[in-house]
Design an enzyme around this catalytic site. Sequence first.
Site, PDB file in Angstrom:
ATOM      1  N   ILE A  95      -7.401 -17.784  -2.746  1.00 15.11           N
ATOM      2  CA  ILE A  95      -7.222 -17.373  -1.133  1.00 15.11           C
ATOM      3  C   ILE A  95      -7.985 -16.295  -0.748  1.00 15.11           C
ATOM      4  CG2 ILE A  95      -5.704 -17.208   0.593  1.00 15.11           C
ATOM      5  CD1 ILE A  95      -3.818 -18.946  -1.131  1.00 15.11           C
ATOM      6  N   GLU A 109       0.861  -1.180  -0.160  1.00 15.26           N
ATOM      7  CA  GLU A 109      -0.063   0.036  -0.055  1.00 15.26           C
ATOM      8  C   GLU A 109       0.744   1.374  -0.091  1.00 15.26           C
ATOM      9  OE1 GLU A 109      -2.549  -0.748   3.307  1.00 15.26           O
ATOM     10  OE2 GLU A 109      -4.232  -1.250   2.017  1.00 15.26           O
ATOM     11  N   TYR A 154     -13.457  -6.913  -5.502  1.00 18.55           N
ATOM     12  CA  TYR A 154     -14.492  -6.861  -4.836  1.00 18.55           C
ATOM     13  C   TYR A 154     -15.850  -6.555  -5.285  1.00 18.55           C
ATOM     14  CZ  TYR A 154     -10.578  -6.200  -1.208  1.00 18.55           C
ATOM     15  OH  TYR A 154      -9.501  -6.341  -0.526  1.00 18.55           O
ATOM     16  N   GLU A 159     -10.310  -4.836   8.573  1.00 12.04           N
ATOM     17  CA  GLU A 159      -9.118  -3.858   8.647  1.00 12.04           C
ATOM     18  C   GLU A 159      -8.019  -4.314   7.605  1.00 12.04           C
ATOM     19  OE1 GLU A 159      -8.806  -1.041  10.196  1.00 12.04           O
ATOM     20  OE2 GLU A 159      -6.980  -0.452   9.929  1.00 12.04           O
TER      21      GLU A 159
END
Lengths: 161, 161
Positions: free
Chosen positions: A98, A28, A133, A85
Amino acid sequence: MAGTRIREATGEDVPLILSLVRELAEYERLSDEVVATEEGLRENLFGGRRYAEVLIAEHNGAPAGFALFFHNFSTFLGKPGIYLEDLYVKPEFRGAGIGRKLLVRLARLARERDCGRLEWWVLDWNEPSIGFYRKLGAVPMDDWTVYRISGTALEDLASGA
Amino acid sequence: MAGTRIREATGEDVPLILSLVRELAEYERLSDEVVATEEGLRENLFGGRRYAEVLIAEHNGAPAGFALFFHNFSTFLGKPGIYLEDLYVKPEFRGAGIGRKLLVRLARLARERDCGRLEWWVLDWNEPSIGFYRKLGAVPMDDWTVYRISGTALEDLASGA
């Protein structure tokens, strides 16, 4: 052990969890923000008050990734949700489903615990994750922005200054 | 009792909390989303597992507003934070510093409980609140978007579909 296994983390996983958190932060581009220590994680994840829960994914017996989550609460629903989180799969294990298995486990926990929602933040530049997502049915909460007070601003506010 | 007093809510405040949640939802133009019941709030806020904590603000003895919060967890800090789910002051009590007093109390709780951050979401059109929060030193997390899975998408994910 062949294939992928999702298991609950224990106190013995603290060094592994911290190393995975550091890998995630590197991905990130936020490594500078990681000040967590093994002691802090042990106390806050496996001590007297457990602020979050951790799932470890193993692939053929090797650590492959993790999910760290806790319960949030919706006043509109009047019940808790699950807030994810961190979700991380090590690069060499990606493409094997996974991450999806970790999310399926969380969705099942949400059902078992009568939680109305599963939520998490995503960095806006992280297109591969966003695509993943959205395919699962996740919806961006585009009308909202998270605000944060920390550091000296939080101290000043606490002092009523 | 003259002036503003901030107190912890008890189970007897559940009807008050629900009415304040409904007022907040109306202000946010989200009344359609409120399905919470007194029973659900009582069980999840004051039952065996307490998912969130509530502060009530009273002004000259009358209920004036509330804050509902819970602990989140930062893996980067290795410690919990405070997440403010709802902050609401009734229109007739605005401008008297009551919202600020609720935030000061939360900042003090954050300090007492060794929390690194105080965070919350704000609707992007809510300019009055945004101006208020920024003056306190809050920073928008502009690079992030919240994603949510709920309803049938969450059910499908739980089924591994």
